[in-house]
Design a protein around this motif. Structure first.
Motif, mmCIF file in Angstrom:
data_model
loop_
_atom_site.group_PDB
_atom_site.id
_atom_site.type_symbol
_atom_site.label_atom_id
_atom_site.label_comp_id
_atom_site.label_asym_id
_atom_site.label_seq_id
_atom_site.Cartn_x
_atom_site.Cartn_y
_atom_site.Cartn_z
ATOM 1 N N ILE A 275 0.706 -1.168 0.007
ATOM 2 C CA ILE A 275 0.050 0.034 0.046
ATOM 3 C C ILE A 275 1.001 1.268 -0.050
ATOM 4 C CG2 ILE A 275 -1.575 1.316 1.271
ATOM 5 C CD1 ILE A 275 -2.897 -1.217 2.549
ATOM 6 N N ASP A 276 0.908 2.010 -0.988
ATOM 7 C CA ASP A 276 1.727 3.170 -1.115
ATOM 8 C C ASP A 276 1.157 4.401 -0.314
ATOM 9 O OD1 ASP A 276 3.873 2.449 -3.797
ATOM 10 O OD2 ASP A 276 2.020 1.423 -3.630
ATOM 11 N N ALA A 277 -0.232 4.892 -0.415
ATOM 12 C CA ALA A 277 -0.659 5.844 0.073
ATOM 13 C C ALA A 277 -2.196 5.419 0.634
ATOM 14 C CB ALA A 277 -0.688 7.136 -0.709
ATOM 15 N N PHE A 278 -2.717 6.220 1.567
ATOM 16 C CA PHE A 278 -4.119 5.968 2.053
ATOM 17 C C PHE A 278 -4.476 7.349 2.236
ATOM 18 C CE2 PHE A 278 -1.825 4.805 5.560
ATOM 19 C CZ PHE A 278 -2.376 5.307 6.794
ATOM 20 N N VAL A 279 -5.963 7.965 1.748
ATOM 21 C CA VAL A 279 -6.301 9.049 1.829
ATOM 22 C C VAL A 279 -7.662 9.230 2.556
ATOM 23 C CG1 VAL A 279 -7.038 11.226 0.314
ATOM 24 C CG2 VAL A 279 -5.283 9.618 -0.369
ATOM 25 N N GLN A 280 -7.920 9.864 3.541
ATOM 26 C CA GLN A 280 -8.946 10.344 4.242
ATOM 27 C C GLN A 280 -9.494 11.670 4.520
ATOM 28 O OE1 GLN A 280 -6.574 7.385 5.965
ATOM 29 N NE2 GLN A 280 -5.272 9.040 5.460
ATOM 30 N N SER A 281 -10.506 11.765 4.730
ATOM 31 C CA SER A 281 -11.322 13.249 4.661
ATOM 32 C C SER A 281 -11.162 13.622 6.179
ATOM 33 C CB SER A 281 -12.701 12.950 4.459
ATOM 34 O OG SER A 281 -13.746 14.200 4.976
ATOM 35 N N LEU A 282 -10.868 14.963 6.371
ATOM 36 C CA LEU A 282 -11.105 15.634 7.514
ATOM 37 C C LEU A 282 -12.486 15.885 8.258
ATOM 38 C CD1 LEU A 282 -8.283 18.367 7.374
ATOM 39 C CD2 LEU A 282 -8.164 16.013 8.761
ATOM 40 N N ASP A 283 -13.230 16.150 7.375
ATOM 41 C CA ASP A 283 -14.609 16.377 7.941
ATOM 42 C C ASP A 283 -15.402 15.280 8.419
ATOM 43 O OD1 ASP A 283 -16.920 16.025 5.466
ATOM 44 O OD2 ASP A 283 -14.681 16.493 4.869
ATOM 45 N N LYS A 284 -15.074 14.145 7.626
ATOM 46 C CA LYS A 284 -15.928 12.918 7.766
ATOM 47 C C LYS A 284 -15.445 12.065 9.004
ATOM 48 C CE LYS A 284 -17.450 11.865 3.307
ATOM 49 N NZ LYS A 284 -16.858 12.838 2.476
ATOM 50 N N ASN A 285 -14.114 12.283 9.551
ATOM 51 C CA ASN A 285 -13.475 11.680 10.503
ATOM 52 C C ASN A 285 -13.163 12.556 11.927
ATOM 53 O OD1 ASN A 285 -12.728 8.818 9.330
ATOM 54 N ND2 ASN A 285 -11.866 10.277 7.684
ATOM 55 N N PHE A 286 -13.226 13.717 11.562
ATOM 56 C CA PHE A 286 -12.843 14.621 12.784
ATOM 57 C C PHE A 286 -13.743 15.811 13.219
ATOM 58 C CE2 PHE A 286 -8.858 12.927 10.893
ATOM 59 C CZ PHE A 286 -8.425 12.213 12.077
#
Length: 503
Positions: A275-286
């Motif tokens: 896995i080279d990179a994983f992307v996550q949303s700020l508003d949905k998680n924090f």
């Protein structure tokens, strides 16, 4: 106030009182020092006065806040509105430099320090949430789709011959358009139905790699968090396939940080494969405003390459928002929110199941999806396909947001590609359904009100009532529910209006 100022203060105020005040200030400063030394989220959340002290100290390190500063350039942190300046705590210069979003700005030491601290604290939270071997991350002021595009553009320089991205299908436009925007051709891998679940077709992925040739494939673009009945991709197996064929692997983990299962999949995928990179949303998680994402990975050099691909400086607002939020919560506060979310998912599942059975429907069995669930709508679909979409409209006009109704056989063209059965993640699925999700911040009140309004809508449609002309107003149904939330006759008119809007 430094030690010299406190000493001078003793001429004006009793020395004992000044020393007590100095000790109070010292307690705040010790928190700041620990944050700077460790670069980790505090265990217990800070009070607002300590957070504001930190932000003030950072702001006065930027040149636009220097006393007597004379700026003669085109970007000198000038702000016309005092309200705007206060909104940003006078941290005006943003983050990064023209060639690197992670670079330090010579005339904005405070903003640069804020950027470094935020990235360090966010990495600490990602590890705490389950991806313990993640080595690097940065906050980028773009939502998930554009952040994925940035990852794909970075890989272009590593794989100049590549023109395809292998993508197990998920019916969300931004995911698909992120690949198109980067200039690549998505190769859609249809999901396979296993019971009620839609799962990754690993055989089709392998076959497509053989057909196209590994050198012609930019990456595999997989997904964790998603709407049921689709479930997270078989990340571990996909990571092994990518390692076997030396193909990069980018993971869309949009709202997966809040799920220990999604984070475990990423951790295991990195351990077993690639896995080279994983992307996550700020508003949905924090629970911060929309507009930011986190790009994380297991190679410092690759994550740094992605950050250097970002053209120009960037807004500091997403970094500022998530820094304030995590300092307010602390690790204990954030972990408590994760626990509450998981508890709400169990509660939502059990209550939706009861409601479904009351209408001769069922909660679809999707045990591999830890966030979203689906309830069948077979009986409504037998009446008319239009009734399914009408249910969605009725819920929306009754101020239920986030629920999705998914009819059968819908067509949708996205950037020239036509999806059959769009929104259902499959060309053919065996029933129409309704989605709901237990995301971070959801409360029991949210669940109870949703179920009550859904029950009323299903009952009305079952009786053949037509609500096609519904308007989004504070109708009698909403007002009648106010009694459940302690609204008394003595409440003021303004309070009554506030509570109507909150329902």
């Amino acid at each position: 106030m430094n030690s010299e100022n406190f000493e001078v203060s003793e001429r004006l105020v009793n020395a004992a009182y000044v020393r007590q005040g100095s000790q109070g200030r010292r307690a705040h400063e010790l928190r700041l020092r620990m944050l700077l030394e460790q670069g980790k989220c505090p265990e217990v959340g800070w009070d607002e006065s300590t957070i504001e002290l930190l932000l003030h100290e950072l702001a006065i390190m930027d040149s636009n806040n220097f006393l007597g500063n004379c700026g003669v350039g085109e970007r000198e942190g000038r702000v016309a509105s005092g309200l705007v300046a206060r909104r940003h705590y006078r941290l005006i210069h943003g983050i990064g430099r023209s060639g690197d979003i992670s670079a330090v700005q010579p005339k904005a030491a405070g903003s640069s320090l804020l950027n470094k601290l935020t990235n360090s604290i966010v990495l600490d939270i990602i590890k705490l949430a389950g991806v313990r071997t993640a080595s690097s991350c940065f906050v980028v002021p773009m939502a998930t789709g554009m952040s994925l595009t940035l990852c794909f553009l970075t890989l272009r320089h590593k794989r100049p011959k590549a023109k395809y991205i292998i993508w197990p299908r998920i019916d969300q436009k931004s995911c698909f358009k992120s690949m198109i925007t980067a200039g690549f051709e998505p190769v859609v891998i249809e999901n396979v139905v296993e019971g009620d679940e839609l799962r990754t077709d690993l055989g089709a992925v392998e076959a497509k790699i053989q057909d196209l040739g590994a050198d012609n494939i930019l990456c595999v673009h997989s997904t964790t968090s998603c709407f049921a009945p689709r479930v997270p991709d078989r990340l571990e197996e996909l990571a092994e396939i990518c390692a076997k064929h030396d193909i990069p692997h980018i993971v869309n983990n949009a709202y997966g940080v809040q799920s220990s299962k999604c984070m475990h999949l990423i951790q295991q995928g990195a351990r077993r494969g690639r896995i080279d990179a994983f992307v996550q949303s700020l508003d949905k998680n924090f629970m911060v405003p929309v507009g930011g994402a986190i790009i994380a990975g297991f190679s410092d050099s690759f994550i740094q390459e992605i950050s250097k691909m970002y053209p120009g400086r960037a807004s500091a607002s997403p970094s500022l928002d998530v820094l304030i939020t995590l300092l307010s919560l602390g690790t204990k506060g954030y972990q408590q929110l994760l626990k509450e979310r998981k508890d709400m998912f169990s509660y939502l599942s059990s209550e939706v199941k009861k409601l479904a059975e009351a209408y001769n429907e069922r909660l679809l069995r999707t045990p591999h999806n830890p966030i979203s669930l689906a309830m069948s709508l077979k009986n409504l679909d037998e009446q008319s396909g239009a009734v399914i979409t009408q249910l969605g409209s009725m819920l929306f006009t009754r101020q239920v947001s986030g629920a999705r109704v998914v009819p059968l056989r819908s067509l949708q063209t996205v950037s020239g590609y036509t999806f059959k059965g769009f929104m259902s993640h499959a060309n053919e699925y065996h029933c129409a359904y309704l989605n709901a999700a237990s995301a971070i911040g959801m409360t029991k009140q949210d669940v109870d009100v949703f179920l009550k309004r859904l029950d009323k809508c299903l009952k009305a449609l079952g009786q053949g009532k037509n609500y096609e002309g519904d308007a989004p107003v504070a109708n009698e149904e909403v007002v009648s529910e106010m009694g459940e939330y302690n609204v008394t006759e003595g409440d003021s008119k303004e309070l009554m209006e506030d509570k109507v809007l909150s329902l």
